[in-house]
Scaffold this motif. Structure first.
Motif: not given
Length: 509
Positions: A183-203
């Motif tokens: 509830v403090k952060s909201g739902l944050v989206a992440w993405v990955s090409a291989d399912g193991t190395r992840w990056r945040r989609l947007q701030d």
């Protein structure tokens, strides 16, 4: 006329002649067009499961029956230093010939979204034997030799829930997507090409907290998927309404901008179902029928204490985590609707024998049912929560085997609503006893048997198969009826009917 009072021969004779009395269901379970005629359901070549009354017009001595999965035993221990008794919120994804498992790593209870929470990863080729690869991505507990795919990302690691994006044309570097947050952060989206190395989609969060009009929310596993049936992303997430854990639904065209949430209701065979605490919802498109959303949810019973203090000490459960109980229930939903069908109010997976199974937040199902054999699929449950023996356990079912339309030895029948189909064959997933059988009659929309497809001309279907082609005296070809409103009449004895599908192939696969 009661079928139980008829001999099998008299029943077949009267059924073949079209004179068998049928108990028609109440109109509250039936859909009608504007002119008052029964609504025709276009099923095309979709596989349809008998898990609800969506296609059913009437039942006579046939019941919809829940089939509980078989316990296949422990498959993964949460025994690494960065794992522990508070591992949870698991997700299982099939990607080609590999199964990927994601779960929260946490050894000590703490505030939701604390920095000790990580996201761990395991993989399998058969769903039975799982390995934890040394990924070397993050240093946790003094080592990089671990299976951690996300760390130092609080609070999203509290409930990080990945998905494989099946939307046509999705960018390779965003093939995997995930949601996480509180509830403090909201739902944050992440993405990955291989399912193991992840990056945040947007701030910024994709579902900000100030857009959710409830007193508390997100403090559970919140999930999303691409719906081929709706041609949009669908998200199901935790909210509280009237102090009860509920499920809200939101949709998006781009995974970034989401619609205002709608709280899901519950229906039980046409009536409102009881509102219970559902801790996780685990809603997902069933892989063999993506227009059917299956939810194997964690039902939470707060303050329903089973263990004594002595029993709790004997299993070394955290003293804060044995005052409640939980199990798994089965629900289904259809695309675009704001309610679940709770056809079955009983548990889908009951807690097992022994004190370890009767603590708080154990028996929580992982997200997604996956195929683990030619005729088998599996669901996984977290068990022994808040205990040194915490682990993941596998439960198996036959394909499509969540539930069935079932008749006993005396026989019965099921008649569908008017429907239209595409294809030249009718395949069924069914099982009979040695003495049992299923016969199929195709009727016109008004309920009159169609010559060539009457019950008298239907050949007995005897056996236990995932994919049997139904035949009549003239053969299996039903293509002359494709696109025309028809009803199906299933005459059954000592049999289970799990699913049906019209197809162009000799086997529907």
């Amino acid at each position: 006329m009661n079928l139980n009072s008829l001999s099998r021969r008299r029943w077949l004779q009267s059924a073949a002649a079209g004179t068998l009395a049928v108990a028609v269901g109440s109109t509250k379970n039936r859909s009608f067009a504007a002119d008052g005629s029964p609504e025709v359901v276009p099923i095309g070549s979709r596989r349809e499961l008998f898990v609800d009354d969506e296609l059913i017009q009437s039942l006579n001595d046939v019941n919809l029956v829940l089939h509980r999965p078989r316990d296949e035993g422990q498959v993964l221990s949460f025994d690494e230093p960065w794992e522990g008794g508070f591992c949870g919120y698991a997700t299982v994804i099939r990607d080609g010939d590999r199964l990927r498992l994601y779960y929260r790593g946490l050894g000590v209870a703490g505030q939701d979204g604390n920095r000790s929470e990580t996201t761990c990863y395991a993989e399998s080729t058969d769903g039975v034997t799982w390995t934890k690869p040394d990924l070397g991505l993050f240093e946790v507990k003094g080592t990089r030799q671990n299976n951690v795919v996300l760390s130092d990302a609080a609070p999203v690691t509290h409930n990080f829930s990945p998905m494989l994006d099946t939307r046509p044309g999705v960018r390779q570097e965003e093939r995997y997507k995930a949601l996480g947050g509180t509830v403090k952060s909201g739902l944050v989206a992440w993405v990955s090409a291989d399912g193991t190395r992840w990056r945040r989609l947007q701030d910024a969060p994709v579902i900000p907290s100030d857009q959710v009009p409830f007193p508390h929310f997100f403090d559970s596993q919140n999930l999303a998927f691409w719906s081929a049936a709706e041609q949009q992303y669908v998200c199901f997430f935790r909210v509280f309404q009237d102090k009860i854990r509920r499920i809200a639904r939101s949709v998006s065209d781009d995974f970034v901008h989401w619609s205002p949430p709608v709280v899901m209701g519950y229906r039980h065979r046409g009536d409102q179902a009881p509102i219970e605490h559902l801790y996780t919802n685990q809603t997902h498109p069933y892989f063999r029928a993506p227009h059917l959303y299956v939810s194997i949810a964690a039902r939470f019973m707060p303050r329903r204490q089973v263990l004594t203090d002595d029993q709790a000490r004997a299993i070394d459960v955290n003293p804060r985590y044995f005052k409640d109980t939980s199990d798994a229930i089965l629900m289904t939903a259809r695309p675009g609707r704001d309610y679940y069908n709770r056809t079955f109010l009983s548990s889908f997976v009951r807690p097992g024998i022994g004190a370890r199974n009767w603590v708080s937040r154990t028996n929580y199902p992982a997200l997604n049912v996956v195929q683990t054999g030619p005729t088998e699929m599996s669901v996984y449950l977290n068990q022994d929560y808040a205990q040194p023996t915490a682990h993941l356990r596998r439960y198996s079912m036959r394909l499509d085997g969540f539930a069935s339309a079932q008749a006993d030895y005396h026989g019965g029948e099921l008649i569908t609503k008017p429907l239209t189909f595409a294809g030249s064959r009718l395949a069924i997933n069914f099982a009979t006893s040695a003495a049992g059988d299923i016969r199929v009659e195709i009727q016109d929309a008004s309920g009159q048997p169609i010559p060539g497809f009457t019950l008298a001309e239907s050949r007995e279907q005897i056996g236990n198969e995932i994919d049997r082609i139904v035949t009549w005296n003239s053969g299996p070809d039903v293509s002359p009826l494709a696109g025309r409103p028809v009803r199906l009449r299933f005459a059954m004895k000592d049999a289970d009917l799990f699913a049906m599908q019209f197809t162009d192939a000799a086997s529907s696969g």
